[in-house]
Design a protein around this motif. Structure first.
Motif, PDB file in Angstrom:
ATOM      1  N   TYR A   1       0.865  -1.180   0.000  1.00  0.00           N
ATOM      2  CA  TYR A   1       0.000   0.000   0.000  1.00  0.00           C
ATOM      3  C   TYR A   1       0.906   1.235   0.000  1.00  0.00           C
ATOM      4  N   PRO A   2       1.458   1.587  -1.159  1.00  0.00           N
ATOM      5  CA  PRO A   2       2.470   2.658  -1.231  1.00  0.00           C
ATOM      6  C   PRO A   2       1.998   4.006  -0.706  1.00  0.00           C
ATOM      7  N   THR A   3       0.756   4.389  -1.008  1.00  0.00           N
ATOM      8  CA  THR A   3       0.285   5.706  -0.565  1.00  0.00           C
ATOM      9  C   THR A   3       0.141   5.775   0.950  1.00  0.00           C
ATOM     10  N   GLU A   4      -0.006   4.604   1.590  1.00  0.00           N
ATOM     11  CA  GLU A   4      -0.135   4.550   3.053  1.00  0.00           C
ATOM     12  C   GLU A   4       1.187   4.200   3.730  1.00  0.00           C
ATOM     13  N   HIS A   5       2.204   3.907   2.928  1.00  0.00           N
ATOM     14  CA  HIS A   5       3.472   3.411   3.473  1.00  0.00           C
ATOM     15  C   HIS A   5       3.209   2.221   4.401  1.00  0.00           C
ATOM     16  N   ARG A   6       2.523   1.239   3.842  1.00  0.00           N
ATOM     17  CA  ARG A   6       2.122   0.074   4.634  1.00  0.00           C
ATOM     18  C   ARG A   6       2.268  -1.187   3.794  1.00  0.00           C
ATOM     19  N   ILE A   7       2.632  -2.280   4.464  1.00  0.00           N
ATOM     20  CA  ILE A   7       2.762  -3.588   3.816  1.00  0.00           C
ATOM     21  C   ILE A   7       2.130  -4.630   4.730  1.00  0.00           C
ATOM     22  N   THR A   8       1.352  -5.541   4.149  1.00  0.00           N
ATOM     23  CA  THR A   8       0.846  -6.672   4.918  1.00  0.00           C
ATOM     24  C   THR A   8       1.375  -7.961   4.295  1.00  0.00           C
ATOM     25  N   THR A   9       1.580  -8.963   5.128  1.00  0.00           N
ATOM     26  CA  THR A   9       2.060 -10.251   4.635  1.00  0.00           C
ATOM     27  C   THR A   9       1.309 -11.381   5.325  1.00  0.00           C
ATOM     28  N   LYS A  10       1.250 -12.512   4.635  1.00  0.00           N
ATOM     29  CA  LYS A  10       0.706 -13.724   5.252  1.00  0.00           C
ATOM     30  C   LYS A  10       1.399 -14.927   4.640  1.00  0.00           C
ATOM     31  N   THR A  11       1.673 -15.907   5.483  1.00  0.00           N
ATOM     32  CA  THR A  11       2.298 -17.123   4.990  1.00  0.00           C
ATOM     33  C   THR A  11       1.263 -17.982   4.269  1.00  0.00           C
ATOM     34  N   VAL A  12       1.754 -18.792   3.341  1.00  0.00           N
ATOM     35  CA  VAL A  12       0.880 -19.661   2.551  1.00  0.00           C
ATOM     36  C   VAL A  12       1.275 -21.111   2.813  1.00  0.00           C
ATOM     37  N   ASN A  13       0.416 -21.827   3.526  1.00  0.00           N
ATOM     38  CA  ASN A  13       0.632 -23.250   3.813  1.00  0.00           C
ATOM     39  C   ASN A  13       1.981 -23.524   4.481  1.00  0.00           C
ATOM     40  N   PHE A  14       2.378 -22.652   5.394  1.00  0.00           N
ATOM     41  CA  PHE A  14       3.615 -22.868   6.143  1.00  0.00           C
ATOM     42  C   PHE A  14       3.356 -23.923   7.215  1.00  0.00           C
TER      43      PHE A  14
ATOM     44  N   LEU B   1       4.803 -24.755  10.064  1.00  0.00           N
ATOM     45  CA  LEU B   1       5.005 -24.499  11.488  1.00  0.00           C
ATOM     46  C   LEU B   1       3.988 -23.540  12.090  1.00  0.00           C
ATOM     47  N   ALA B   2       3.485 -22.596  11.293  1.00  0.00           N
ATOM     48  CA  ALA B   2       2.582 -21.587  11.845  1.00  0.00           C
ATOM     49  C   ALA B   2       1.876 -20.835  10.724  1.00  0.00           C
ATOM     50  N   ASP B   3       0.730 -20.241  11.073  1.00  0.00           N
ATOM     51  CA  ASP B   3       0.064 -19.288  10.186  1.00  0.00           C
ATOM     52  C   ASP B   3       0.449 -17.901  10.681  1.00  0.00           C
ATOM     53  N   ILE B   4       1.185 -17.165   9.857  1.00  0.00           N
ATOM     54  CA  ILE B   4       1.755 -15.890  10.296  1.00  0.00           C
ATOM     55  C   ILE B   4       1.197 -14.747   9.452  1.00  0.00           C
ATOM     56  N   ASN B   5       0.644 -13.756  10.133  1.00  0.00           N
ATOM     57  CA  ASN B   5       0.142 -12.547   9.477  1.00  0.00           C
ATOM     58  C   ASN B   5       0.862 -11.340  10.071  1.00  0.00           C
ATOM     59  N   SER B   6       1.362 -10.475   9.202  1.00  0.00           N
ATOM     60  CA  SER B   6       2.158  -9.342   9.668  1.00  0.00           C
ATOM     61  C   SER B   6       1.720  -8.048   8.986  1.00  0.00           C
ATOM     62  N   GLU B   7       1.966  -6.949   9.683  1.00  0.00           N
ATOM     63  CA  GLU B   7       1.720  -5.626   9.110  1.00  0.00           C
ATOM     64  C   GLU B   7       2.904  -4.724   9.435  1.00  0.00           C
ATOM     65  N   TYR B   8       3.390  -4.032   8.404  1.00  0.00           N
ATOM     66  CA  TYR B   8       4.479  -3.071   8.541  1.00  0.00           C
ATOM     67  C   TYR B   8       3.908  -1.678   8.261  1.00  0.00           C
ATOM     68  N   LYS B   9       4.045  -0.780   9.220  1.00  0.00           N
ATOM     69  CA  LYS B   9       3.615   0.607   9.027  1.00  0.00           C
ATOM     70  C   LYS B   9       4.828   1.521   9.161  1.00  0.00           C
ATOM     71  N   PHE B  10       5.036   2.347   8.157  1.00  0.00           N
ATOM     72  CA  PHE B  10       6.199   3.231   8.129  1.00  0.00           C
ATOM     73  C   PHE B  10       5.742   4.679   8.275  1.00  0.00           C
ATOM     74  N   GLU B  11       6.415   5.420   9.132  1.00  0.00           N
ATOM     75  CA  GLU B  11       6.080   6.832   9.299  1.00  0.00           C
ATOM     76  C   GLU B  11       7.355   7.642   9.482  1.00  0.00           C
ATOM     77  N   ALA B  12       7.309   8.870   9.008  1.00  0.00           N
ATOM     78  CA  ALA B  12       8.477   9.742   9.119  1.00  0.00           C
ATOM     79  C   ALA B  12       8.651  10.208  10.558  1.00  0.00           C
ATOM     80  N   THR B  13       9.890  10.368  10.969  1.00  0.00           N
ATOM     81  CA  THR B  13      10.171  10.960  12.271  1.00  0.00           C
ATOM     82  C   THR B  13       9.825  12.450  12.207  1.00  0.00           C
TER      83      THR B  13
END
Length: 206
Positions: A122-135, A137-149
């Motif tokens: 999501y470039p305009t939001e400076h955000r990325i989400t991820t999810k594992t596919v058939n992993f 060991l675990a089902d992992i969902n992540s979100e990265y949010k980037f903001e300027a200092t």
């Protein structure tokens, strides 16, 4: 006879030393200080880990986001930990990456893992989400949010993750250490790509 006893003693000492070192590595990965992390919170509820990390980069947010948005470069940036990182498919702002990761803190038989992961950008939001596919060991969902200092010269990354355990690794300290070390590896790789050496950052446990 003395020679045999000596060999046995040496073997016992070696085994004890190995397990002591392995235990130390796990403890450090799970709870030890990491200058790549400014603050953190890790808690397990039932079979789900809830993870939050905050990291700071001494580079503008657009530049940091650009590097994170190309996970296919992971092998190039962290070859000791990422043995493979290839794009499997790409559709609009979503791409699926085949990753083969290596974590030395994991027990024998688990150190190398194949992790297919779907990334949505999501470039305009400076955000990325991820999810594992058939992993396995675990089902992992992540979100990265980037903001300027506040001064606009640096970037804060606010990372949140849930990891639903599938029972592959029963020891919680190992699970915790693996989640933490995986994140730290990403931050180190991005700092390397930025040409930065992470400064001393105060770590606050959440």
């Amino acid at each position: 006879m003395r020679a045999i006893v000596g060999i046995v003693v040496a073997l016992v000492v070696a085994v004890v030393a190995y397990f002591a070192w392995t235990t130390y590595q796990i403890r450090q990965a799970a709870t030890g200080p990491a200058k790549e992390i400014v603050s953190e919170s890790m808690a397990k509820s039932g079979d789900v880990w809830h993870v939050s990390f905050v990291s700071k980069f001494d580079a503008p947010v657009d530049k940091v986001y650009e590097i994170f948005s190309h996970p296919e470069r992971s092998h190039e940036l962290a070859p000791d930990n990422v043995l493979k990182s290839e794009v499997v498919s790409e559709d609009g702002n979503t791409k699926t990456i085949d990753l083969i990761g290596k974590l030395d803190i994991l027990p024998p038989g688990f150190k190398v893992q194949n992790v297919r992961t779907e990334y949505t950008l999501y470039p305009t939001e400076h955000r990325i989400t991820t999810k594992t596919v058939n992993f396995k060991l675990a089902d992992i969902n992540s979100e990265y949010k980037f903001e300027a200092t506040p001064d606009g010269k640096g970037t804060l990354l606010r990372f949140n993750q849930t990891s639903k355990d599938k029972g592959g690794i029963p020891v919680e300290s190992v699970q915790k250490g693996a989640l933490r070390e995986t994140y730290v590896t990403q931050v180190r790789a991005v700092n390397r790509a930025l040409g930065l050496t992470p400064g001393d950052q105060k770590r606050v446990a959440g």
